[in-house]
Design a protein around this motif. Structure first.
Motif, short mmCIF file in Angstrom:
data_model
loop_
_atom_site.label_atom_id
_atom_site.label_comp_id
_atom_site.label_asym_id
_atom_site.label_seq_id
_atom_site.Cartn_x
_atom_site.Cartn_y
_atom_site.Cartn_z
N GLU A 157 0.80 -1.16 -0.45
CA GLU A 157 0.27 -0.24 -0.01
C GLU A 157 0.82 1.01 0.16
OE1 GLU A 157 -3.24 2.15 2.56
OE2 GLU A 157 -3.19 0.17 3.01
N LEU A 158 2.11 1.02 0.72
CA LEU A 158 2.67 2.38 1.00
C LEU A 158 3.66 2.17 -0.21
CD1 LEU A 158 4.42 2.32 4.55
CD2 LEU A 158 2.73 3.47 3.92
N CYS A 159 3.70 1.88 -1.32
CA CYS A 159 4.27 1.39 -2.72
C CYS A 159 2.97 2.52 -3.59
CB CYS A 159 4.76 0.49 -3.00
SG CYS A 159 6.63 -0.73 -1.89
N VAL A 160 2.76 1.93 -3.76
CA VAL A 160 1.38 2.98 -4.28
C VAL A 160 1.13 3.55 -4.01
CG1 VAL A 160 -1.47 2.29 -5.20
CG2 VAL A 160 0.39 0.04 -4.97
N ARG A 161 1.02 4.06 -3.09
CA ARG A 161 0.69 5.47 -2.09
C ARG A 161 1.52 6.43 -2.75
NH1 ARG A 161 -0.95 5.93 3.60
NH2 ARG A 161 -2.70 4.62 3.49
N TYR A 162 2.68 6.30 -2.39
CA TYR A 162 3.63 6.95 -3.07
C TYR A 162 4.79 6.84 -4.80
CZ TYR A 162 2.42 8.49 2.17
OH TYR A 162 1.65 8.34 2.84
N GLY A 163 4.12 5.78 -4.60
CA GLY A 163 4.57 5.95 -5.76
C GLY A 163 6.48 5.62 -6.25
N ILE A 164 7.23 4.45 -4.91
CA ILE A 164 8.14 4.16 -4.73
C ILE A 164 8.33 3.04 -4.61
CG2 ILE A 164 8.91 6.39 -3.39
CD1 ILE A 164 7.56 4.80 -0.82
N SER A 165 9.24 2.45 -4.83
CA SER A 165 10.26 0.70 -4.62
C SER A 165 9.73 0.52 -2.84
CB SER A 165 11.27 0.62 -5.66
OG SER A 165 12.28 1.43 -4.11
N ARG A 166 9.60 -0.88 -3.40
CA ARG A 166 9.43 -1.79 -1.31
C ARG A 166 10.59 -1.26 -1.15
NH1 ARG A 166 6.11 -7.23 -1.77
NH2 ARG A 166 4.25 -5.64 -1.47
N THR A 167 11.67 -1.78 -2.03
CA THR A 167 13.45 -1.38 -1.36
C THR A 167 12.99 0.13 -0.43
OG1 THR A 167 14.64 -2.43 -3.24
CG2 THR A 167 15.82 -1.01 -1.21
N VAL A 168 12.53 1.01 -1.23
CA VAL A 168 12.56 2.08 -0.34
C VAL A 168 11.24 1.98 1.22
CG1 VAL A 168 11.55 4.56 -0.55
CG2 VAL A 168 13.30 3.97 -2.27
N VAL A 169 10.43 1.50 0.98
CA VAL A 169 9.85 1.34 1.90
C VAL A 169 10.36 1.03 3.02
CG1 VAL A 169 7.47 0.30 2.41
CG2 VAL A 169 7.64 1.58 0.22
N ARG A 170 10.67 -0.45 2.75
CA ARG A 170 11.34 -1.05 3.68
C ARG A 170 12.44 -0.47 4.69
NH1 ARG A 170 12.00 -7.07 0.46
NH2 ARG A 170 9.76 -7.86 1.15
N GLN A 171 13.22 0.16 3.57
CA GLN A 171 14.50 1.35 4.51
C GLN A 171 13.74 2.38 5.20
OE1 GLN A 171 18.02 2.91 1.29
NE2 GLN A 171 18.66 3.36 3.61
N ALA A 172 12.72 2.61 5.81
CA ALA A 172 12.23 3.89 6.27
C ALA A 172 11.54 2.85 6.89
CB ALA A 172 10.90 4.43 5.55
N LEU A 173 10.60 2.02 6.67
CA LEU A 173 9.93 1.13 8.19
C LEU A 173 11.06 0.51 8.60
CD1 LEU A 173 7.42 -0.40 6.44
CD2 LEU A 173 7.53 1.42 7.46
N ALA A 174 12.24 0.06 8.32
CA ALA A 174 13.59 -0.53 9.07
C ALA A 174 13.89 0.61 10.09
CB ALA A 174 14.66 -1.01 8.59
N GLU A 175 13.58 1.43 9.74
CA GLU A 175 14.79 2.64 10.48
C GLU A 175 13.42 3.25 11.67
OE1 GLU A 175 16.41 6.14 8.85
OE2 GLU A 175 18.03 5.25 7.77
N LEU A 176 12.15 3.04 11.40
CA LEU A 176 11.81 3.89 12.20
C LEU A 176 11.21 2.76 13.22
CD1 LEU A 176 8.82 4.95 9.81
CD2 LEU A 176 10.30 6.41 12.00
N GLU A 177 11.52 1.04 12.73
CA GLU A 177 10.98 -0.31 13.91
C GLU A 177 12.94 0.51 14.64
OE1 GLU A 177 10.64 -4.60 14.07
OE2 GLU A 177 12.06 -3.75 11.87
N ALA A 178 14.06 0.39 14.60
CA ALA A 178 15.06 0.25 15.29
C ALA A 178 15.37 1.85 15.73
CB ALA A 178 16.45 0.50 14.07
N GLU A 179 14.01 2.45 15.57
CA GLU A 179 14.14 3.93 16.35
C GLU A 179 13.21 3.56 17.68
OE1 GLU A 179 13.54 7.27 13.95
OE2 GLU A 179 15.12 7.18 13.64
N GLY A 180 12.40 2.28 17.43
CA GLY A 180 11.32 2.27 18.80
C GLY A 180 9.99 2.58 18.25
#
Length: 258
Positions: free
Chosen positions: A41-64
């Motif tokens: 859903e994030l890929c479609v909504r913002y027109g970005i690749s899954r790699t970009v989404v996963r990197q953003a979410l990985a940082e948010l997860e690491a920050e708790g």
């Protein structure tokens, strides 16, 4: 407030997405446990690749900020408790109270036992010397948070086994009632995986990460007066240490393996 990816910006796409999601979480006043949009859903909504989404979410997860549960999705996480227990001789009771929280202990064991070899070494006493052991499952705002096992030389606090430690600080009790003042100590933190028994106690999945805090505290005459090991939930705690640069020769880095 940014709501879309700016393709002319020098900021990486993943960082822009991270800022957008943080703003959305704040705008929608998300509560712990609220579900966030999935990767697709994030890929479609913002027109970005899954790699970009996963990197953003990985940082948010690491920050708790979020937690990702395999097979279920991505959820807004409870904020981790910042604890200063590594750099100061506070106890968890004082640390939680200072932040306005409530700490309650389920006392699982309170007894006088003979010190085994490890406890004897920690407390600088002979093996089999009587020590008071206190095992507590501790709840912060009614959520299981940490399992602690504390040992105190029995002669320092002879009536400790008769105390109610459900809602009071052990450190305050030792100081105010038994005259045992903690002056300095040494503490270490390491990562571990929860075994089945610990996982059940803390409400975690088997093998989930825990932070293991070990401590030995010394009194006014440099005598060890207390030792403990505490197993903190990795998804609820982080330890924060303030540092300053000194002109004195640095101590060697100690790395413990095994």
């Amino acid at each position: 407030m940014q709501s879309s990816i700016d393709r002319s910006s020098p900021l990486p796409f993943y960082h822009q997405l991270k800022l957008i999601l943080l703003a959305e979480i704040e705008r929608q006043n998300c509560q712990p446990g609220d579900r966030l949009p999935g990767d697709h859903e994030l890929c479609v909504r913002y027109g970005i690749s899954r790699t970009v989404v996963r990197q953003a979410l990985a940082e948010l997860e690491a920050e708790g900020v979020i937690e990702r549960i395999k097979g279920r999705g991505t959820f807004f996480a409870k904020p981790k408790t910042v604890e200063g227990l590594v750099q100061s001789l506070t106890g968890l009771y004082e640390d939680v109270a200072a932040r306005g929280g409530h700490l309650r202990s389920d006392v699982r064991k309170l007894a006088v036992v003979p010190a085994d070899a490890q406890i004897a070494a920690d407390l600088d006493i002979e093996p089999d010397t009587p020590v008071t052991v206190v095992e507590r499952l501790r709840y912060v705002d009614e959520e299981p948070w940490v399992l602690t096992i504390t040992h105190v030389p029995a002669d320092l606090a002879p009536g400790l086994v008769d105390e109610d430690l459900t809602d009071q600080s052990l450190y305050a009790l030792l100081e105010q009632k038994y005259g045992v003042r903690l002056v300095r100590g040494r503490r270490s933190v390491e990562a571990a995986a929860a075994n089945p028994s610990l996982a059940r106690s803390l409400g975690l999945a088997r093998g989930a990460p825990v932070l293991v805090l070990r401590s030995v505290s010394l009194g006014v005459d440099d005598r060890p007066v207390e030792s403990f090991v505490a197993f903190h939930r990795g998804d609820r705690s982080r330890f924060e240490v303030e540092l300053e640069r000194s002109s004195a020769p640095a101590r060697p880095l100690v790395v413990v393996t095994g």
